[in-house]
Design an enzyme around this catalytic site. Structure first.
Site, mmCIF file in Angstrom:
data_model
loop_
_atom_site.group_PDB
_atom_site.id
_atom_site.type_symbol
_atom_site.label_atom_id
_atom_site.label_comp_id
_atom_site.label_asym_id
_atom_site.label_seq_id
_atom_site.Cartn_x
_atom_site.Cartn_y
_atom_site.Cartn_z
ATOM 1 N N GLU A 348 0.801 -1.211 -0.194
ATOM 2 C CA GLU A 348 -0.011 -0.019 -0.184
ATOM 3 C C GLU A 348 0.794 1.401 -0.084
ATOM 4 O O GLU A 348 0.604 2.229 -0.726
ATOM 5 C CB GLU A 348 -1.014 -0.066 1.053
ATOM 6 N N HIS A 431 -5.938 -5.933 -10.379
ATOM 7 C CA HIS A 431 -5.258 -6.729 -9.556
ATOM 8 C C HIS A 431 -5.068 -7.920 -10.262
ATOM 9 O O HIS A 431 -4.233 -8.846 -9.698
ATOM 10 C CB HIS A 431 -6.100 -7.029 -8.432
#
Length: 529
Positions: A348, A431
């Site tokens: 992240e 993703h």
């Protein structure tokens, strides 16, 4: 801030021409004194753009906004700019000026804006109309508010005026959620829509990193989880469910004993999740600084704010550029604990690094590269930390989502991700299209075939039936970092990533090196040629 004002209309009325040459040309140079400092490199880069306006497509009404600077040991420099036209951001107009030690222009890296021109005027459409259309295009965002901005959209190579509207609200579990919706300012046609926040889709059983050292700051007779070395602070979000979390939100963790948490899963001690978040943020910071020479997420020495206990039963984690913060949820409350494992945290925060450098657009192939970059460096943070519980592997988020959320040796084993590039890869969720980049990283690092590493057995085939010999993940990560920070731009696709990483391998190891050949072979091994 709404752009619907008379001054903005006056500035943008008239013809808009955004031109940037794409052809590989012999670049003219401008000799000068060596840029011994960051400031000198920036000044020389601006001068090089001005003196070579035709190469950069730089003309009247345009301006350059500094984004990042990379200084090489040999005196060469790489200065990254965003572009504006009459004050409007040019999306897809970013560029990198590559200069030698004397400040002479060596080469350029440019995003999608190229030999095309658009003549138009600011549309007579109220900003709120564009905002309403954007909100309707983000049905998964609750209690939505919107912020429209007029831009010159050139990300697809056809410059035109567009509304870029950020829609912010809350998701299903009260977590911050949002969409960026881009619409043609003249026709109202939607150009694209993508997530405003970078998220990792995690669902699983988290393990913590055991007994670790956390850097704290004395305060009021006790201590706070404020890292005095790296500058980040870890806070309790108090299950705040609004998408408007700011760095000033939440409550700092405090202790009179400087002992934090109890090390249990599903702990009622709210500091337990904070221990992992705080330590893993430090490991991420240290990895970038000690391995790549990067001083913080934005390379400015400033630490981020880290929030734990965000939302209610939110089984996820994300980075937010708007508050320069990392947010983690508590899991689903029954089977999944907090999302604070090493590679998830590194993943992240790497979104922040990408945003501060190449700013790979979170859509199409560039979006897959954005996610792959976070998977790669999140994994490398795990290897760097060398933690006895969460050991280095090529299984992403294996601690919080056992046995793993994604894997590098054969990404398609998750049932959704791509092992090999094809013309349809850019249509996948980012993703899943990231699998091509992850597979390349594994092949370049460890090679093809069967291999057991730290007790985990991998079997990585190539898409072209070739045999690839790896050079180790340390070298490949250094190549990828240089490619990201020096050569990639916002619209880089997989073919462009191959070129960028080969340029980086050439810079670091030489064009005829084993490393250069391994990078090329690994890309061919995933059908990127």
């Amino acid at each position: 801030m709404s752009p619907n004002s008379s001054s903005r209309r006056a500035r943008t009325a008239g013809a808009i021409a955004v031109v940037a040459a794409l052809a590989a040309v012999a670049v003219p140079t401008t000799a000068s004194a060596a840029p011994a400092t960051r400031e000198a490199a920036i000044a020389q880069a601006r001068a090089n753009v001005t003196h070579n306006a035709g190469v950069f497509g730089y003309g009247a009404g345009q301006d350059l906004v500094l984004k990042d600077v990379v200084l090489d040991a040999d005196g060469a420099s790489h200065v990254r700019f965003d572009r504006t036209y009459q004050g409007l951001p040019v999306v897809g107009g970013d560029l990198v000026v590559h200069q030698d030690a004397r400040g002479r222009l060596k080469d350029t890296s440019r995003a999608a804006a190229h030999d095309a021109a658009v003549k138009t005027t600011v549309p007579k459409v109220p900003a709120q109309a564009g905002a309403a259309n954007a909100i309707s295009a983000a049905p998964g965002v609750r209690d939505a508010t919107s912020s429209p901005e007029l831009v010159v959209w050139a990300a697809d190579g056809t410059p035109r005026l567009a509304w870029r509207t950020v829609v912010e609200g809350t998701g299903e579990h009260g977590q911050p959620a949002g969409k960026v919706v881009v619409t043609d300012a003249t026709t109202g046609e939607q150009i694209e829509s993508y997530d405003a926040e970078h998220q990792a889709a995690g669902t699983g059983n988290s393990e913590y990193t055991g007994q670790v050292t956390v850097d704290t700051t004395p305060a009021n007779g006790g201590y706070t989880l404020t890292d005095p070395v790296r500058g980040h602070v870890t806070k309790d979000a108090g299950n705040l469910s609004a998408s408007s979390i700011k760095a000033s939100s939440g409550t700092p963790f405090t202790s009179t004993t400087n002992v934090w948490g109890d090390g249990k899963k599903f702990s009622t001690n709210r500091a337990t999740a904070a221990v992992d978040a705080h330590a893993n943020t430090a490991w991420t910071y240290d990895y970038y600084k000690n391995v790549h020479g990067r001083n913080g997420i934005k390379n400015d020495g400033k630490g981020a704010t880290v929030f734990v206990h965000v939302g209610t039963n939110w089984d996820n984690a994300q980075w937010s550029d708007s508050c320069f913060c990392m947010m983690t949820g508590d899991g689903d409350g029954t089977t999944d604990p907090e999302q604070v494992d090493l590679d998830t945290m590194g993943h992240e925060m790497t979104h922040g690094v990408t945003s501060a450098t190449a700013n790979l657009r979170y859509s199409g192939e560039s979006g897959g590269l954005n996610e792959s970059t976070s998977d790669i460096f999140g994994t490398m943070v795990e290897w760097y930390a060398n933690n006895k519980i969460d050991t280095g592997d090529y299984l992403f988020s294996d601690q919080s989502t056992p046995p793993w959320l994604r894997r590098f040796d054969k990404p398609s084993l998750d049932g959704k991700s791509a092992d090999c590039w094809s013309s349809s890869v850019g249509k996948l969720d980012v993703h899943n299209s990231s699998g091509v980049g992850n597979h390349w990283f594994y092949l370049a690092s460890e090679g093809s075939g069967t291999k057991t590493i730290n007790g985990v057995t991998y079997n990585s085939p190539t898409c072209n039936k070739s045999t690839v010999t790896g050079i180790g993940n340390q070298k490949v990560a250094k190549i990828w970092y240089r490619a990201l920070t020096v050569y990639m731009t916002s619209t880089t696709n997989y073919k462009g990533a191959r070129a960028a990483s080969l340029n980086a391998a050439r810079d670091l190891y030489g064009a005829g090196s084993t490393e250069y050949s391994a990078v090329a072979a690994a890309w061919s091994g995933v059908n990127v040629n």
